[in-house]
Design an enzyme around this catalytic site. Structure first.
Site, PDB file in Angstrom:
ATOM      1  N   GLY A 242       0.876  -1.082  -0.065  1.00  0.00           N
ATOM      2  CA  GLY A 242      -0.086  -0.095  -0.078  1.00  0.00           C
ATOM      3  C   GLY A 242       0.861   1.296   0.225  1.00  0.00           C
ATOM      4  O   GLY A 242       1.784   1.136  -0.517  1.00  0.00           O
ATOM      5  N   THR A 244       3.084   4.619   1.153  1.00  0.00           N
ATOM      6  CA  THR A 244       4.039   4.619   1.989  1.00  0.00           C
ATOM      7  C   THR A 244       3.782   5.043   3.369  1.00  0.00           C
ATOM      8  O   THR A 244       4.201   4.853   4.333  1.00  0.00           O
ATOM      9  CB  THR A 244       5.041   5.594   1.486  1.00  0.00           C
ATOM     10  OG1 THR A 244       5.873   4.995   0.445  1.00  0.00           O
ATOM     11  CG2 THR A 244       6.493   6.023   2.411  1.00  0.00           C
ATOM     12  N   GLU A 245       2.658   6.167   3.320  1.00  0.00           N
ATOM     13  CA  GLU A 245       2.114   6.563   4.608  1.00  0.00           C
ATOM     14  C   GLU A 245       1.695   5.568   5.495  1.00  0.00           C
ATOM     15  O   GLU A 245       1.925   5.553   6.882  1.00  0.00           O
ATOM     16  CB  GLU A 245       0.988   7.539   3.986  1.00  0.00           C
ATOM     17  CG  GLU A 245       0.656   8.599   5.074  1.00  0.00           C
ATOM     18  CD  GLU A 245      -0.918   9.276   4.776  1.00  0.00           C
ATOM     19  OE1 GLU A 245      -1.146   9.210   3.646  1.00  0.00           O
ATOM     20  OE2 GLU A 245      -1.549   9.625   5.643  1.00  0.00           O
ATOM     21  N   GLU A 264       5.595  -3.386   0.774  1.00  0.00           N
ATOM     22  CA  GLU A 264       5.465  -2.856  -0.758  1.00  0.00           C
ATOM     23  C   GLU A 264       4.811  -1.613  -0.860  1.00  0.00           C
ATOM     24  O   GLU A 264       3.894  -1.730  -0.711  1.00  0.00           O
ATOM     25  CB  GLU A 264       5.043  -4.118  -1.597  1.00  0.00           C
ATOM     26  CG  GLU A 264       5.695  -5.367  -1.656  1.00  0.00           C
ATOM     27  CD  GLU A 264       7.014  -5.581  -2.490  1.00  0.00           C
ATOM     28  OE1 GLU A 264       7.311  -4.389  -3.103  1.00  0.00           O
ATOM     29  OE2 GLU A 264       7.534  -6.613  -2.330  1.00  0.00           O
ATOM     30  N   GLU A 395       3.832  10.896  -5.406  1.00  0.00           N
ATOM     31  CA  GLU A 395       2.972   9.666  -6.282  1.00  0.00           C
ATOM     32  C   GLU A 395       1.542  10.383  -6.567  1.00  0.00           C
ATOM     33  O   GLU A 395       0.758  10.509  -5.607  1.00  0.00           O
ATOM     34  CB  GLU A 395       3.111   8.500  -5.497  1.00  0.00           C
ATOM     35  CG  GLU A 395       2.531   7.253  -6.013  1.00  0.00           C
ATOM     36  CD  GLU A 395       2.660   6.051  -5.077  1.00  0.00           C
ATOM     37  OE1 GLU A 395       2.164   6.112  -4.161  1.00  0.00           O
ATOM     38  OE2 GLU A 395       2.905   4.943  -5.954  1.00  0.00           O
TER      39      GLU A 395
HETATM   40  P1  NAP Z   1      -3.343   2.443   1.337  1.00  0.00           P
HETATM   41  O1  NAP Z   1      -4.373   3.404   1.692  1.00  0.00           O
HETATM   42  O2  NAP Z   1      -2.139   2.495   1.920  1.00  0.00           O
HETATM   43  O3  NAP Z   1      -4.307   0.994   1.644  1.00  0.00           O
HETATM   44  C1  NAP Z   1      -3.638  -0.189   1.696  1.00  0.00           C
HETATM   45  C2  NAP Z   1      -4.141  -1.227   2.836  1.00  0.00           C
HETATM   46  O4  NAP Z   1      -3.937  -0.602   3.984  1.00  0.00           O
HETATM   47  C3  NAP Z   1      -5.752  -1.018   2.583  1.00  0.00           C
HETATM   48  O5  NAP Z   1      -5.999  -2.353   2.720  1.00  0.00           O
HETATM   49  C4  NAP Z   1      -6.240   0.047   3.612  1.00  0.00           C
HETATM   50  O6  NAP Z   1      -7.547  -0.393   3.953  1.00  0.00           O
HETATM   51  C5  NAP Z   1      -5.151  -0.539   4.592  1.00  0.00           C
HETATM   52  N1  NAP Z   1      -5.214   0.495   5.606  1.00  0.00           N
HETATM   53  C6  NAP Z   1      -5.279   1.919   5.571  1.00  0.00           C
HETATM   54  N2  NAP Z   1      -5.067   2.361   6.715  1.00  0.00           N
HETATM   55  C7  NAP Z   1      -4.571   1.369   7.449  1.00  0.00           C
HETATM   56  C8  NAP Z   1      -3.973   1.370   8.970  1.00  0.00           C
HETATM   57  N3  NAP Z   1      -3.976   2.658   9.553  1.00  0.00           N
HETATM   58  N4  NAP Z   1      -3.617   0.247   9.539  1.00  0.00           N
HETATM   59  C9  NAP Z   1      -3.737  -0.714   8.753  1.00  0.00           C
HETATM   60  N5  NAP Z   1      -4.183  -1.020   7.426  1.00  0.00           N
HETATM   61  C10 NAP Z   1      -4.697   0.136   6.998  1.00  0.00           C
HETATM   62  O7  NAP Z   1      -3.069   2.059  -0.180  1.00  0.00           O
HETATM   63  P2  NAP Z   1      -4.111   2.180  -1.389  1.00  0.00           P
HETATM   64  O8  NAP Z   1      -4.682   3.531  -1.421  1.00  0.00           O
HETATM   65  O9  NAP Z   1      -4.961   1.061  -1.151  1.00  0.00           O
HETATM   66  O10 NAP Z   1      -3.283   1.883  -2.521  1.00  0.00           O
HETATM   67  C11 NAP Z   1      -2.401   2.620  -3.267  1.00  0.00           C
HETATM   68  C12 NAP Z   1      -0.961   2.374  -2.727  1.00  0.00           C
HETATM   69  O11 NAP Z   1      -0.454   1.324  -2.788  1.00  0.00           O
HETATM   70  C13 NAP Z   1       0.127   3.463  -3.316  1.00  0.00           C
HETATM   71  O12 NAP Z   1       0.994   4.105  -2.602  1.00  0.00           O
HETATM   72  C14 NAP Z   1       0.804   2.340  -4.517  1.00  0.00           C
HETATM   73  O13 NAP Z   1       2.056   2.670  -4.736  1.00  0.00           O
HETATM   74  C15 NAP Z   1       0.920   1.220  -3.297  1.00  0.00           C
HETATM   75  N6  NAP Z   1       0.997   0.045  -4.029  1.00  0.00           N
HETATM   76  C16 NAP Z   1       2.160  -0.487  -3.688  1.00  0.00           C
HETATM   77  C17 NAP Z   1       2.537  -1.792  -4.508  1.00  0.00           C
HETATM   78  C18 NAP Z   1       3.889  -2.336  -4.321  1.00  0.00           C
HETATM   79  O14 NAP Z   1       4.372  -3.508  -4.616  1.00  0.00           O
HETATM   80  N7  NAP Z   1       5.098  -1.527  -4.091  1.00  0.00           N
HETATM   81  C19 NAP Z   1       1.778  -2.455  -5.277  1.00  0.00           C
HETATM   82  C20 NAP Z   1       0.454  -1.771  -5.456  1.00  0.00           C
HETATM   83  C21 NAP Z   1       0.208  -0.670  -4.713  1.00  0.00           C
HETATM   84  P3  NAP Z   1      -8.776   0.422   3.350  1.00  0.00           P
HETATM   85  O15 NAP Z   1      -8.765   0.001   1.934  1.00  0.00           O
HETATM   86  O16 NAP Z   1      -9.672   0.210   4.130  1.00  0.00           O
HETATM   87  O17 NAP Z   1      -8.300   2.114   3.307  1.00  0.00           O
END
Ligand code: NAP
Ligand code: MG
Length: 494
Positions: A242, A244-245, A264, A395
């Site tokens: 997900g 970085t934050e 990741e 990003e």
């Molecule tokens: P995200 O907001 O960081 O969410 C990722 C996951 O974390 C979701 O299941 C989210 O739940 C959960 N989450 C959110 N807040 C949390 C907390 N406080 N504690 C535990 N879990 C929590 O990311 P996203 O918007 O879904 O995806 C986009 C990001 O993923 C981008 O920055 C992208 O670069 C990154 N990404 C990286 C890769 C890699 O392989 N490097 C691959 C794909 C994506 P919710 O859905 O309920 O918010």
């Protein structure tokens, strides 16, 4: 038209998958799943939190201590191969769910089932090859002949996985396959914006013979269900994909029981285009590096450095190529650009259109939303970009390319510009010159580098980030390391 089997799946009352069974109730209300192409609700999912995570972790612990952790390798291999075969058999439903849940174009959705099957088969092959070593220990003042010293690789335990919405079947399978191969058990918290893939995969796993409790799914929002996974004392390792934050939150939450963590995270990947590049292939290649999945991918090649002699030609070529891509719902296979995942994400991307205009970038195409319904924006190309612009630094997770030029920089100087980011996930170099390709591949700070290609993915090739793009590697044998622990045994005769 949605097929009858997909329609039936969507119509079911969904929630979680715990201890080998569907759990349609949840303690934290409901998630309404929207089709981002139409904004229409397509499914309802009971949301869970701490209570469901507790149940899932207990089930996962029982399964780990039960037959799964000690299953003969041939039996576990057969189960993973059966799971792969089922993913292929259900390719139609997997494709449709990927399109409807995430909004991805049909052609990409069609890759989901083969991707799952390929990963399951790849890791099935590893199951019988996970082994320790016999070592020539001379501990305790003894001779090696008086000792038997060896290491064994054990499953790390109960794994918590938290995944994003951008390529759900794939992102989840990157955890599921190596977790099952190593004999660990899993509690998966999928993204609330695309929760359906995990439920189908859990059902297929169960049908393939994965015992109850080995693979559990808890749906819910990140701040609740996700946070409960990250902090849980009964989880030995958390694997997160997900932003970085949120990755930083995971690290803090994991500190309680010092569970192992792999991450990741995001990227802002540089793409270097040299004057000797074959522009016939580089133009579509660079365009797709930025616009694939509407730019909603972590490896998105959004930060282009083009040699000044070809920059205008590249920008025009990419803008023309982008304009030739049909935009619309993925249910129509001729559409190559789908919607963004949500209204929130669309608004965020539009915010970058405004900042680009304010900061003086030149728009060569796109830069606006498309249509009245669904979260569509046009693939967008900016030139005249400078390093401090927001579109260059942040990003975006949308189809936005920012082009800067280079001229007479040394390789080190150009690499310093390309590396001027907190991220380090992916990069590509477009050139016909071997010296340039090798020199720049060494100098670029990224876990993945492509030459005349961007983000080539293969199960055998490790993938992950440098700097703030993550910890650890998925794919390949490296991913096994995330889920194994090493025990050293020294045996003296008396
Ligand atoms: P995200 O907001 O960081 O969410 C990722 C996951 O974390 C979701 O299941 C989210 O739940 C959960 N989450 C959110 N807040 C949390 C907390 N406080 N504690 C535990 N879990 C929590 O990311 P996203 O918007 O879904 O995806 C986009 C990001 O993923 C981008 O920055 C992208 O670069 C990154 N990404 C990286 C890769 C890699 O392989 N490097 C691959 C794909 C994506 P919710 O859905 O309920 O918010
Ligand atoms: Mg989110």
């Amino acid at each position: 038209m949605t097929s009858p089997s997909t329609a039936a799946f969507l119509a079911r009352r969904h929630g979680h998958w715990i201890d080998g069974a569907a759990v349609p109730e949840g303690s934290e209300g409901e998630i309404v799943v929207l089709d981002p192409a139409t904004e229409a609700p397509i499914a309802r999912i009971a949301a869970g939190g701490q209570a469901e995570v507790d149940q899932a972790v207990a089930a996962a612990r029982r399964a780990l201590n039960g037959p799964w952790g000690d299953m003969p390798h041939d039996e576990r291999t057969r189960i993973l191969l059966a799971f792969a075969a089922l993913a292929e058999q259900h390719a139609g439903t997997i494709t449709e769910l990927a399109v409807l849940d995430n909004g991805m174009p049909w052609a990409i959705a069609e890759s989901c089932a083969p991707f799952c099957a390929m990963f399951l088969r790849y890791y099935a092959g590893w199951i019988s090859k996970i082994s320790g070593q016999t070592l020539p220990s001379a501990a305790l003042g003894k001779k090696p002949s008086q000792l038997h010293a060896y290491t064994q690789r054990e499953p790390i335990g109960v794994v918590g996985a938290i995944t994003p919405w951008n390529y759900p079947f794939g992102m989840e399978m990157l955890k599921i396959a190596p977790v099952l191969a190593t004999g660990c058990t899993l509690v998966l918290k999928p993204a609330e914006d695309a929760p359906l893939a995990a439920l189908l995969l859990a059902e297929l796993a169960s049908e393939a013979g994965v015992p109850p409790g080995v693979f559990n799914v808890v749906n819910g929002i990140g701040e609740s269900a996700g946070a409960a996974v990250a902090a849980h004392e009964g989880i030995d390792k958390v694997a997160f994909t997900g932003s970085t934050e949120v990755g930083r939150h995971i690290v803090h939450a994991a500190a309680g029981n010092l569970k192992k963590v792999s991450l990741e995270l995001g990227g802002k990947s540089p793409v270097l285009v040299y004057p000797d590049a074959n522009l016939e292939t580089a133009i579509p290649g660079v365009a797709l590096a930025a616009f694939m999945l509407q730019g909603q991918n972590c490896v998105c090649g959004s930060r282009v450095f083009a040699h000044v002699s070809i920059a205008e030609q590249l920008a025009r070529g990419v803008a023309e190529f982008a304009a030739s891509l049909n935009i619309g719902p993925g249910t129509d296979p001729k559409n190559m650009i789908g919607p963004l995942i949500s209204a929130r994400q669309r608004d965020r991307v539009e915010g970058f259109f405004s900042s680009a205009a304010e900061e003086g970038a030149r728009c060569m195409g796109g830069g606006a939303r498309v249509g009245e319904r669904g979260y569509f924006v046009a693939p967008t190309v900016y030139t005249d970009c400078t390093p401090e612009m927001r579109i260059v630094r942040e990003e975006i997770f949308g189809p936005v390319m920012a082009i800067q030029t280079f001229d007479r920089e040394t390789p080190e100087e150009l690499a310093a510009r390309a590396n001027d980011t907190n991220y380090g996930l992916s990069a590509s170099i477009w050139t016909q010159d071997l010296r340039t390709a090798h020199t720049m591949s060494r100098l670029i700070d990224a876990g993945q580098v492509g030459v005349n290609c961007h983000a080539a993915m293969d199960p055998s090739m490790p993938f992950g980030g440098f700097k703030q793009s993550g910890w650890g590697r998925e794919f390949g044998a490296d991913a096994l390391e995330l889920y194994l622990r090493t025990k050293a045994v020294t045996m003296a005769w008396d």
